[in-house]
Design a protein around this motif. Structure first.
Motif, PDB file in Angstrom:
ATOM      1  N   LYS A  34     -20.773 -19.800 -29.988  1.00 50.72           N
ATOM      2  CA  LYS A  34     -21.432 -20.693 -30.819  1.00 50.72           C
ATOM      3  C   LYS A  34     -22.050 -20.037 -31.954  1.00 50.72           C
ATOM      4  O   LYS A  34     -22.906 -20.511 -32.713  1.00 50.72           O
ATOM      5  CB  LYS A  34     -22.460 -21.410 -29.883  1.00 50.72           C
ATOM      6  CG  LYS A  34     -21.912 -22.383 -29.052  1.00 50.72           C
ATOM      7  CD  LYS A  34     -23.097 -23.041 -28.225  1.00 50.72           C
ATOM      8  CE  LYS A  34     -22.346 -24.332 -27.490  1.00 50.72           C
ATOM      9  NZ  LYS A  34     -21.478 -23.906 -26.673  1.00 50.72           N
ATOM     10  N   GLU A  73     -16.030 -26.792 -33.012  1.00 49.19           N
ATOM     11  CA  GLU A  73     -16.563 -27.369 -31.602  1.00 49.19           C
ATOM     12  C   GLU A  73     -15.755 -27.035 -30.526  1.00 49.19           C
ATOM     13  O   GLU A  73     -14.446 -27.137 -30.517  1.00 49.19           O
ATOM     14  CB  GLU A  73     -16.734 -28.843 -31.778  1.00 49.19           C
ATOM     15  CG  GLU A  73     -17.668 -29.547 -30.855  1.00 49.19           C
ATOM     16  CD  GLU A  73     -19.108 -29.394 -31.452  1.00 49.19           C
ATOM     17  OE1 GLU A  73     -20.016 -29.471 -30.678  1.00 49.19           O
ATOM     18  OE2 GLU A  73     -19.209 -29.694 -32.576  1.00 49.19           O
ATOM     19  N   GLN A  95     -23.418 -23.807 -36.709  1.00 46.31           N
ATOM     20  CA  GLN A  95     -23.512 -25.050 -37.425  1.00 46.31           C
ATOM     21  C   GLN A  95     -24.228 -24.704 -38.831  1.00 46.31           C
ATOM     22  O   GLN A  95     -23.683 -25.319 -39.798  1.00 46.31           O
ATOM     23  CB  GLN A  95     -24.320 -26.233 -36.655  1.00 46.31           C
ATOM     24  CG  GLN A  95     -24.325 -27.583 -37.083  1.00 46.31           C
ATOM     25  CD  GLN A  95     -22.672 -28.043 -37.222  1.00 46.31           C
ATOM     26  OE1 GLN A  95     -21.735 -27.814 -36.402  1.00 46.31           O
ATOM     27  NE2 GLN A  95     -22.191 -28.363 -38.659  1.00 46.31           N
ATOM     28  N   ASP A  99     -22.470 -25.764 -42.312  1.00 45.98           N
ATOM     29  CA  ASP A  99     -23.113 -26.447 -43.287  1.00 45.98           C
ATOM     30  C   ASP A  99     -23.081 -25.973 -44.664  1.00 45.98           C
ATOM     31  O   ASP A  99     -22.829 -26.616 -45.773  1.00 45.98           O
ATOM     32  CB  ASP A  99     -24.273 -26.929 -42.949  1.00 45.98           C
ATOM     33  CG  ASP A  99     -24.163 -28.076 -41.598  1.00 45.98           C
ATOM     34  OD1 ASP A  99     -23.393 -28.580 -41.362  1.00 45.98           O
ATOM     35  OD2 ASP A  99     -25.602 -28.061 -40.760  1.00 45.98           O
TER      36      ASP A  99
END
Lengths: 224, 224
Positions: A34, A73, A95, A99
């Motif tokens: 992650k 993901e 994330q 972004d």
């Protein structure tokens, strides 16, 4: 790319700093990921598991990015990252990075340049495939010396200590004992010296000429 | 990605169709490349030059894209593409493709997915590195059969004819004669049949189990 990641409107910088000891696994093949890491200091090996030792595909040093292969993901990492020296990494949230990178006109080129930087060393390594072992090892030393070593005024190159026999063996898929034998042969031939450490390539230009592999052309993907 | 490329406001489609004979070189390592190709029909080998035969890194079949590694101004191709069957390609102008792909929100993901699709088969091939030759050849057959072969109702897979001993040898960096010997051994062991052509893997599931290489997991980069 790093500059883009560090730009933040928040007061707190958007990363956490982590350190790893030599041989510590940073990300393991087949596990969730992650995060996104930028190497601040030290050297990381990117490898793929085999039935024996891992096979090292490439090395990641300062400013290189880890985790780009698993930004989706539910992604699992198709490769492992292992510290081969003491390593300091900046860890970013996945994330946050997505972004930042997918916003704006440059986003295609972020992905593209990452891809070139990652692919090019793997292609160069592939070009060594059919060399006899002594030349393959010499070529492997040239590659790591050019990317991460220190050029001396006399035309020699010093190779960082963490490129050990074991690491070179995993990088070239050769047994460690075999690497040792061939390193001694290269030293006897007067091409490198092994002691005092660090290992040294005496005459980089001559060695590259001898190997006839045009590394410099290969590193740059465009014409001069 | 192909759909995006084919969207055009002009009446004339923005590509030209070319055909190549088997063994014909489509793009040569070290040469200029001003084009982008999409494979319409047939099979292309992507390879890197070595001191002996080229080393095939991966294969490109229908809908795969050629030339992504050299889309920059003045870029030279770091790899060669060679037709290993009769091949039909759609050739696009480089600038046209760049304009199409770098425009809009999806542009990061175009580059990213191309990158994953290209990298993943190369990583899987790397995982074969330390296998004994007979298993390595069997694993190579499994990879090309899964990507490009035909699954039969009885659990067997047919391997397209253009994956010859020579092609398999270049893909796995093994001499052709050595590939021949090992193919016969695999046939004697009842794992494959070589005649009548095409070559066949009798029981794909059993072979994958035996090799213990979890190809299916490796092909998908995310968890099921």
């Amino acid at each position: 790319m790093l500059a883009t990641l560090l730009e933040s409107n928040e007061e707190k910088p958007p990363y956490t700093e982590f350190t790893y000891r030599r041989n510590e696994v940073i990300m393991e093949e087949g596990t969730d990921n992650k995060h996104f890491y930028v190497v601040k200091k030290g050297m990381v090996a990117m490898s793929k598991g085999t039935i024996r030792d891992d096979s090292i595909l490439t090395f990641c040093g300062p400013n290189d990015i880890l985790g780009f292969l698993s930004i989706l993901e539910n992604a699992v990492s198709p490769i492992s990252y292992t510290a081969i020296s003491e390593v300091t990494l900046l860890r970013f949230d996945r994330q946050y990075v997505i972004d930042k990178l997918t916003f704006g006109q440059e986003s295609f080129w972020y992905a593209y340049f990452f891809y070139l930087n990652f692919t090019q060393p793997i292609l160069i390594r592939e070009s060594l495939s059919n060399l006899p072992s002594d030349k393959k090892i010499l070529a492997g030393l040239v590659i790591v010396a050019e990317r991460f070593g220190r050029a001396e005024p006399d035309g020699s190159y010093l190779i960082p200590y963490y490129f050990t026999q074991k690491v070179i063996g995993k990088y070239l898929n050769l047994a460690r004992a075999y690497v040792a034998t061939n390193l001694r042969k290269l030293e006897q031939d007067g091409l490198i010296s092994l002691s005092p450490k660090p290992w040294k390539i005496h005459d980089m230009a001559a060695v590259k000429e001898m190997l006839n592999m045009k590394y410099t052309d290969l590193y740059s993907l465009t014409k001069k």
